[in-house]
Design a protein around this motif. Structure first.
Motif, mmCIF file in Angstrom:
data_model
loop_
_atom_site.group_PDB
_atom_site.id
_atom_site.type_symbol
_atom_site.label_atom_id
_atom_site.label_comp_id
_atom_site.label_asym_id
_atom_site.label_seq_id
_atom_site.Cartn_x
_atom_site.Cartn_y
_atom_site.Cartn_z
ATOM 1 N N LEU A 72 0.844 -1.198 0.000
ATOM 2 C CA LEU A 72 0.000 0.000 0.000
ATOM 3 C C LEU A 72 0.878 1.245 0.000
ATOM 4 C CD1 LEU A 72 -2.628 -1.189 2.645
ATOM 5 C CD2 LEU A 72 -3.003 -0.950 0.182
ATOM 6 N N LYS A 73 1.144 1.794 -1.160
ATOM 7 C CA LYS A 73 2.114 2.876 -1.292
ATOM 8 C C LYS A 73 1.661 4.184 -0.647
ATOM 9 C CE LYS A 73 4.375 1.085 -5.418
ATOM 10 N NZ LYS A 73 4.811 1.363 -6.807
ATOM 11 N N ASP A 74 0.364 4.480 -0.692
ATOM 12 C CA ASP A 74 -0.123 5.743 -0.126
ATOM 13 C C ASP A 74 -0.487 5.627 1.352
ATOM 14 O OD1 ASP A 74 0.174 7.056 -2.531
ATOM 15 O OD2 ASP A 74 -1.843 6.559 -3.213
ATOM 16 N N ILE A 75 -0.448 4.406 1.855
ATOM 17 C CA ILE A 75 -0.789 4.160 3.263
ATOM 18 C C ILE A 75 0.491 4.009 4.062
ATOM 19 C CG2 ILE A 75 -1.884 2.541 4.849
ATOM 20 C CD1 ILE A 75 -3.912 4.017 3.191
ATOM 21 N N LYS A 76 0.555 4.685 5.199
ATOM 22 C CA LYS A 76 1.717 4.566 6.080
ATOM 23 C C LYS A 76 1.261 4.002 7.438
ATOM 24 C CE LYS A 76 4.576 8.233 4.093
ATOM 25 N NZ LYS A 76 5.675 7.319 3.745
ATOM 26 N N PRO A 77 1.304 2.684 7.606
ATOM 27 C CA PRO A 77 0.904 2.098 8.891
ATOM 28 C C PRO A 77 1.813 2.600 10.010
ATOM 29 C CG PRO A 77 1.136 0.414 7.185
ATOM 30 C CD PRO A 77 1.748 1.668 6.645
ATOM 31 N N LYS A 78 1.238 2.924 11.134
ATOM 32 C CA LYS A 78 2.014 3.439 12.265
ATOM 33 C C LYS A 78 1.912 2.551 13.503
ATOM 34 C CE LYS A 78 3.567 7.089 10.182
ATOM 35 N NZ LYS A 78 5.023 7.210 9.890
ATOM 36 N N HIS A 79 0.822 1.833 13.618
ATOM 37 C CA HIS A 79 0.598 1.019 14.822
ATOM 38 C C HIS A 79 -0.356 -0.118 14.466
ATOM 39 C CE1 HIS A 79 -1.305 0.820 19.144
ATOM 40 N NE2 HIS A 79 -0.536 -0.235 18.889
ATOM 41 N N ILE A 80 0.069 -1.346 14.696
ATOM 42 C CA ILE A 80 -0.786 -2.513 14.450
ATOM 43 C C ILE A 80 -0.907 -3.308 15.747
ATOM 44 C CG2 ILE A 80 -1.062 -4.675 13.167
ATOM 45 C CD1 ILE A 80 0.330 -3.382 10.820
ATOM 46 N N LYS A 81 -2.119 -3.679 16.067
ATOM 47 C CA LYS A 81 -2.406 -4.404 17.311
ATOM 48 C C LYS A 81 -3.225 -5.646 16.982
ATOM 49 C CE LYS A 81 -4.596 -3.569 21.852
ATOM 50 N NZ LYS A 81 -5.197 -2.508 22.699
ATOM 51 N N ARG A 82 -2.850 -6.770 17.565
ATOM 52 C CA ARG A 82 -3.557 -8.025 17.293
ATOM 53 C C ARG A 82 -3.905 -8.727 18.603
ATOM 54 N NH1 ARG A 82 0.029 -11.942 14.107
ATOM 55 N NH2 ARG A 82 0.958 -12.248 16.168
ATOM 56 N N ILE A 83 -5.161 -9.142 18.722
ATOM 57 C CA ILE A 83 -5.632 -9.860 19.906
ATOM 58 C C ILE A 83 -5.902 -11.311 19.511
ATOM 59 C CG2 ILE A 83 -7.373 -9.978 21.712
ATOM 60 C CD1 ILE A 83 -7.933 -7.029 21.245
ATOM 61 N N ASP A 84 -5.271 -12.218 20.228
ATOM 62 C CA ASP A 84 -5.441 -13.664 20.008
ATOM 63 C C ASP A 84 -6.376 -14.190 21.090
ATOM 64 O OD1 ASP A 84 -5.262 -16.404 19.770
ATOM 65 O OD2 ASP A 84 -3.082 -16.505 19.955
ATOM 66 N N LEU A 85 -7.573 -14.603 20.690
ATOM 67 C CA LEU A 85 -8.567 -15.095 21.646
ATOM 68 C C LEU A 85 -8.380 -16.591 21.842
ATOM 69 C CD1 LEU A 85 -9.848 -12.431 20.472
ATOM 70 C CD2 LEU A 85 -12.058 -13.462 20.937
#
Length: 356
Positions: A234-247
């Protein structure tokens, strides 16, 4: 299809009675509702994340309730609970449910008329003074299932949330969420991504973002690997923070995996040290944030990407007070390795699965 998407019935245990269906559904329903309240109370998620989390949990609960109605009186098929450190229904059950409902119109036309079935119920109960047969109960359950369950609310292997403006103070201007059911470990995950956008309008790239998430972030993997894959596509998207919850795993009497917490609870149930309805829920929250940017590629294919910090991994256990005491006594090494002391949740008051 990758090898991670292969599942077999041998990974599952069968529920084979009405009382087991009722008891299992009650346990899952109760545990997930406790989790939602606990996550908010202990600030494991932000207010907006909790809203999305509850929506995904509702889809999961809706699907399990649909399974209960579908299978309760079916003498030919049984619902399967996963054995591979999960405690949730086997992924195939969600797939079967989704596919089955795509053909609901064909089945509805073959169902017995409701008024005719009501007359047969009354005839059995009032005139013959005998219980309604399982066949008729299955017919009634089928009518309820095919006329009331909606395919669009079934928890699918990948469920996409909308892109919205991120709450004030977030690490990005926008956020989105998604959930997936990992076939390898057979557990549901909920993810959040906060990001900046450099294009003209976010609406122009929404579908592309959704497609990339579906193909790149739909299974359990190292979080920094997931983040890099999303960023690169995703060239125009700049991810800054990713969070994942494992149930999960969801440790209960129906689970038969090799997890030490599950084994401890099962051994204590067998020894009658704790009641049959004893349970615990493991929860893992992984997060990764951007620590800067770097440029990748040659002169004609140069792309600015995020330099990801070391992922932060946090483990939690939610359980009633008696189970917390049990785990501290028998598995202190696990309890001492948690992000915070075990979080106490309510006991399940069971009137269905009591000992005989």
């Amino acid at each position: 299809m990758s090898i991670n998407h292969i599942v077999t019935p041998l990974d599952s245990a069968y529920l084979d009675s009405k009382s087991q269906y009722v008891f299992y559904h009650k346990m899952v329903d109760f545990a997930l509702k406790e989790l939602i309240v606990t996550a908010q109370h202990n600030q494991l998620c932000t207010t907006q994340e909790i809203i999305f989390f509850k929506q995904y949990a509702d889809l999961l609960l809706y699907s399990i309730e649909a399974m209960r109605v579908k299978y309760m009186y079916d003498e030919e098929e049984n619902m399967k609970v996963d054995l591979t450190e999960s405690g949730f229904p086997n992924y195939l059950e969600f797939r079967y449910l989704f596919n089955d409902l795509s053909l609901k119109e064909n089945y509805v036309n073959k169902l017995k008329d409701v008024s005719e079935l009501q007359e047969e119920f009354l005839d059995s109960l009032l005139r013959k003074k005998e219980p309604v047969s399982r066949t008729k109960l299955f017919q009634a359950a089928s009518i309820m299932y095919y006329t009331s369950v909606e395919q669009k609310f079934i928890f699918n292997r990948f469920v996409q949330g909308k892109i919205i403006k991120a709450p004030e103070g977030s690490e990005g201007a926008f956020m989105t969420s998604w959930s997936f059911f990992d076939v390898g470990c057979n557990r549901p995950f909920v993810c959040y991504m906060y990001f900046d956008f450099e294009g003209s309008t976010i609406d122009a790239v929404k579908e592309l973002v959704y497609e990339v998430l579906k193909t790149t972030a739909d299974r359990e993997m190292n979080l920094d690997v997931m983040a890099y894959g999303i960023d690169r596509k995703l060239k125009d998207i700049k991810p800054k923070h990713i969070k994942r919850i494992d149930l999960g795993p969801f440790h209960n009497v129906f689970a038969k995996d090799e997890n030490l917490i599950t084994h401890t609870i099962l051994e204590s149930i067998a020894a009658k040290d704790v009641p049959l309805e004893s349970y615990a829920l493991s929860l893992k929250i992984d997060e990764v944030t951007s620590g800067g940017e770097f440029t990748e590629g040659g002169y004609f294919s140069k792309q600015t990407l995020q330099r990801w910090n070391q992922p932060v991994n946090k483990s939690y256990v939610l359980a009633p007070h008696r189970i917390i005491q049990l785990l501290y006594s028998k598995r202190p090494e696990i309890m001492n390795g948690l992000e915070k002391p075990p979080i106490q949740i309510a006991d399940l008051q069971n009137s269905v699965g009591s000992r005989q």
